[in-house]
Motif scaffolding. Structure first.
Motif, mmCIF file in Angstrom:
data_model
loop_
_atom_site.group_PDB
_atom_site.id
_atom_site.type_symbol
_atom_site.label_atom_id
_atom_site.label_comp_id
_atom_site.label_asym_id
_atom_site.label_seq_id
_atom_site.Cartn_x
_atom_site.Cartn_y
_atom_site.Cartn_z
ATOM 1 N N HIS A 71 0.866 -1.056 0.227
ATOM 2 C CA HIS A 71 0.070 0.034 0.056
ATOM 3 C C HIS A 71 0.968 1.317 -0.232
ATOM 4 O O HIS A 71 0.950 1.893 -0.941
ATOM 5 C CB HIS A 71 -0.996 -0.118 1.311
ATOM 6 C CG HIS A 71 -1.981 1.231 1.256
ATOM 7 N ND1 HIS A 71 -1.993 1.574 2.407
ATOM 8 C CD2 HIS A 71 -2.621 1.789 0.365
ATOM 9 C CE1 HIS A 71 -2.832 2.834 2.218
ATOM 10 N NE2 HIS A 71 -3.204 2.841 1.142
ATOM 11 N N CYS A 113 4.901 0.609 4.486
ATOM 12 C CA CYS A 113 5.198 0.337 5.853
ATOM 13 C C CYS A 113 5.632 -1.320 5.889
ATOM 14 O O CYS A 113 5.362 -2.085 5.284
ATOM 15 C CB CYS A 113 3.883 0.535 6.675
ATOM 16 S SG CYS A 113 3.544 2.142 6.878
ATOM 17 N N CYS A 147 -0.074 -5.201 8.629
ATOM 18 C CA CYS A 147 0.314 -3.787 8.305
ATOM 19 C C CYS A 147 -0.297 -2.899 9.420
ATOM 20 O O CYS A 147 -1.605 -2.823 9.374
ATOM 21 C CB CYS A 147 0.143 -3.258 7.147
ATOM 22 S SG CYS A 147 0.926 -1.704 6.801
ATOM 23 N N CYS A 189 -0.013 0.153 9.790
ATOM 24 C CA CYS A 189 -0.362 1.587 9.045
ATOM 25 C C CYS A 189 -1.904 1.784 8.872
ATOM 26 O O CYS A 189 -2.567 2.845 9.330
ATOM 27 C CB CYS A 189 0.421 1.951 8.144
ATOM 28 S SG CYS A 189 2.267 2.122 8.582
ATOM 29 N N GLY A 193 -3.948 -1.246 8.359
ATOM 30 C CA GLY A 193 -4.803 -2.470 8.409
ATOM 31 C C GLY A 193 -4.739 -3.697 7.377
ATOM 32 O O GLY A 193 -5.781 -4.367 7.376
ATOM 33 N N PRO A 215 -6.377 -2.069 2.410
ATOM 34 C CA PRO A 215 -6.008 -1.269 1.273
ATOM 35 C C PRO A 215 -4.829 -1.577 0.294
ATOM 36 O O PRO A 215 -4.849 -1.093 -0.825
ATOM 37 C CB PRO A 215 -5.662 0.131 1.743
ATOM 38 C CG PRO A 215 -5.504 -0.140 3.131
ATOM 39 C CD PRO A 215 -6.124 -1.278 3.620
ATOM 40 N N PRO A 216 -3.834 -2.529 0.650
ATOM 41 C CA PRO A 216 -3.049 -2.806 -0.068
ATOM 42 C C PRO A 216 -3.431 -3.415 -1.548
ATOM 43 O O PRO A 216 -4.384 -4.355 -1.522
ATOM 44 C CB PRO A 216 -2.206 -3.967 0.544
ATOM 45 C CG PRO A 216 -2.527 -3.822 2.107
ATOM 46 C CD PRO A 216 -3.802 -3.249 2.147
#
Ligand code: FES
Length: 129
Positions: free
Chosen positions: A77, A80, A91, A93, A95, A108-109
């Protein structure tokens, strides 16, 4: 503090805030890696048994029992560093979640975590990609 000092301080704080804001919104760039791990080193002793892993250069390297796998720990994403939960990667940052082979599960990735080639020569693992 007079008016001039107040304005100077406020501008300095805004600049710091803007810099931090930009840092937390970085664009993801896949990393190319080419490094080795010495299996005879005590630092890599975990790779001597199935399920054991080490993290080096933001790459997760695991002994699968049938060989080794290497997965990038940079979230696709915004880049991070993800953490390994024992069953997958999370992740912190925003979620994003990935399975233990790096496949994107949710959040979101936009894509899976990249994987790398692992080759063994004697007690040396080469991780490349
Ligand atoms: S950087 Fe946003 S979910 Fe990982």
């Amino acid at each position: 503090m007079n008016r001039k000092e107040f304005v100077a301080t406020a501008c300095a704080l805004c600049g710091i805030g803007a810099a931090l804001s930009l840092q937390s919104c970085q664009k993801y760039t896949p990393q190319a890696v080419d490094f080795t791990l010495d299996l005879s080193s005590s630092a890599n002793a975990a790779l001597g048994h199935t399920g054991g892993y080490v993290i080096s250069n933001n790459v997760f390297v695991m002994n699968t029992g049938a060989g080794y796998k290497a997965i990038s720990m940079l979230c696709t994403h915004e880049g991070c560093v993800v953490s390994y939960s024992g069953t997958g990667f999370d992740c912190g940052c925003h979620g994003g979640r990935f399975s233990s082979d790096g496949t994107r599960i949710s959040g979101p990735p936009p894509s899976n975590l990249p994987t790398y080639t692992v080759t063994q020569s004697g007690t040396t693992l080469t991780i490349k990609g």
